[in-house]
Scaffold this active site. Structure first.
Site, PDB file in Angstrom:
ATOM      1  N   SER A 143      -2.200  17.967 -32.981  1.00  0.00           N
ATOM      2  CA  SER A 143      -2.338  16.722 -33.738  1.00  0.00           C
ATOM      3  C   SER A 143      -3.302  16.943 -34.887  1.00  0.00           C
ATOM      4  O   SER A 143      -4.253  17.734 -34.777  1.00  0.00           O
ATOM      5  CB  SER A 143      -2.882  15.615 -32.828  1.00  0.00           C
ATOM      6  OG  SER A 143      -3.263  14.478 -33.592  1.00  0.00           O
ATOM      7  N   TYR A 159      -9.136  12.735 -26.975  1.00  0.00           N
ATOM      8  CA  TYR A 159      -7.840  13.166 -27.510  1.00  0.00           C
ATOM      9  C   TYR A 159      -8.042  14.187 -28.635  1.00  0.00           C
ATOM     10  O   TYR A 159      -7.411  15.248 -28.650  1.00  0.00           O
ATOM     11  CB  TYR A 159      -7.069  11.955 -28.021  1.00  0.00           C
ATOM     12  CG  TYR A 159      -5.686  12.281 -28.533  1.00  0.00           C
ATOM     13  CD1 TYR A 159      -4.624  12.446 -27.657  1.00  0.00           C
ATOM     14  CD2 TYR A 159      -5.442  12.410 -29.903  1.00  0.00           C
ATOM     15  CE1 TYR A 159      -3.349  12.750 -28.115  1.00  0.00           C
ATOM     16  CE2 TYR A 159      -4.180  12.702 -30.377  1.00  0.00           C
ATOM     17  CZ  TYR A 159      -3.138  12.872 -29.481  1.00  0.00           C
ATOM     18  OH  TYR A 159      -1.882  13.172 -29.947  1.00  0.00           O
TER      19      TYR A 159
END
Length: 254
Positions: A143, A159
């Site tokens: 990501s 995350y």
């Protein structure tokens, strides 16, 4: 025929990647976690379009499931393609989260994120490595939240950290697996319309315009945008790329 194993292949980026690589003549072993129906439907669509595919269940965060999964992959390779090896591994399975302030982050959330995004793909790759052909390729779907160039968003400390760890792991595996000619790269999507995060954009379409306005190309990402980059990283055209993380954000934040 070359074969790709794609985790999280029943929806979102993984599903789009399964369709894209199958379209390019690659056989697909895709995994699903909670929805056998979506996994089987994805495989059936690939077959209907002239490709070959098998759907297998896998909870990537379950270490006890890995040996059984490797046996299932071996069986699928023999029965569907008459092979005992595969060529490509796409570590794509993931789970989203809503924003949680650092002070309120629980050990349960921390362990879930590490298990799905780091420990799971780390040991899955290790488990499947004996079945991979020399000269193959591994791709991680990480990501943009894990990139040093990103602007940290409050509430995503876990995350972003585990996605950053995937970027580092990509470089280390590229070095270690290079003796077998196996390339290891990653794609780092920006804001992308998927089912993660509770299918947020479908539930809250008002979130789309401000994200699009902050993106140089003027829209949010689609799963197909990222899938095309994954397929490229598996292709001969990317044969001189390894240890790279390609940001796929449409110029978000430029």
């Amino acid at each position: 025929m070359q074969i790709a194993v794609i985790t999280g292949g029943s929806s979102g980026i993984g599903q789009a990647a399964a369709y894209e690589v199958a379209k390019r003549g690659v056989g697909v072993i895709l995994t699903y976690h909670g929805s056998a129906e979506r996994g089987l439907e994805t495989a059936e669509r690939i077959e209907k379009d002239g490709g070959t595919a098998v759907a297998l269940q896998l909870d990537v965060s379950s270490q006890g499931a890995l040996s059984g999964f490797r046996e299932a992959v071996s069986a699928a390779l023999r029965e569907r393609w008459g092979r005992d090896s595969f060529d490509f591994l796409v570590n794509n399975a993931g789970v989203g989260q809503g924003p949680v302030p650092f002070e309120e982050t629980s050990e349960e959330l921390f362990d879930q994120m590490v298990g799905v995004h780091l420990k799971g793909p780390y040991f899955l790759t290790q488990s499947l490595l004996p079945l991979m052909t020399d000269g193959g390729a591994v791709v991680f779907t990480t990501s943009s939240a894990g990139l040093l160039s990103s602007q940290p968003s409050p509430g995503y400390s876990v995350y972003g950290s585990v996605k950053g760890a995937q970027v580092v792991l990509t470089r280390y595996l590229a070095k270690e697996l290079s003796a077998r000619g196996i390339r290891v790269n990653a794609v780092a999507p920006g804001v992308t319309r998927t089912r993660l995060g509770g299918d947020a954009f479908a539930q809250h379409p008002e979130l789309i315009p401000p994200v699009a306005a902050a993106t140089a190309l003027g829209r949010i990402g689609e799963s197909e945008d990222v899938a095309a980059i994954i397929a490229f990283l598996l292709s001969p055209e990317a044969g001189w790329l390894t240890a790279q993380t390609l940001e796929a954000s449409g110029g978000y934040g430029l």
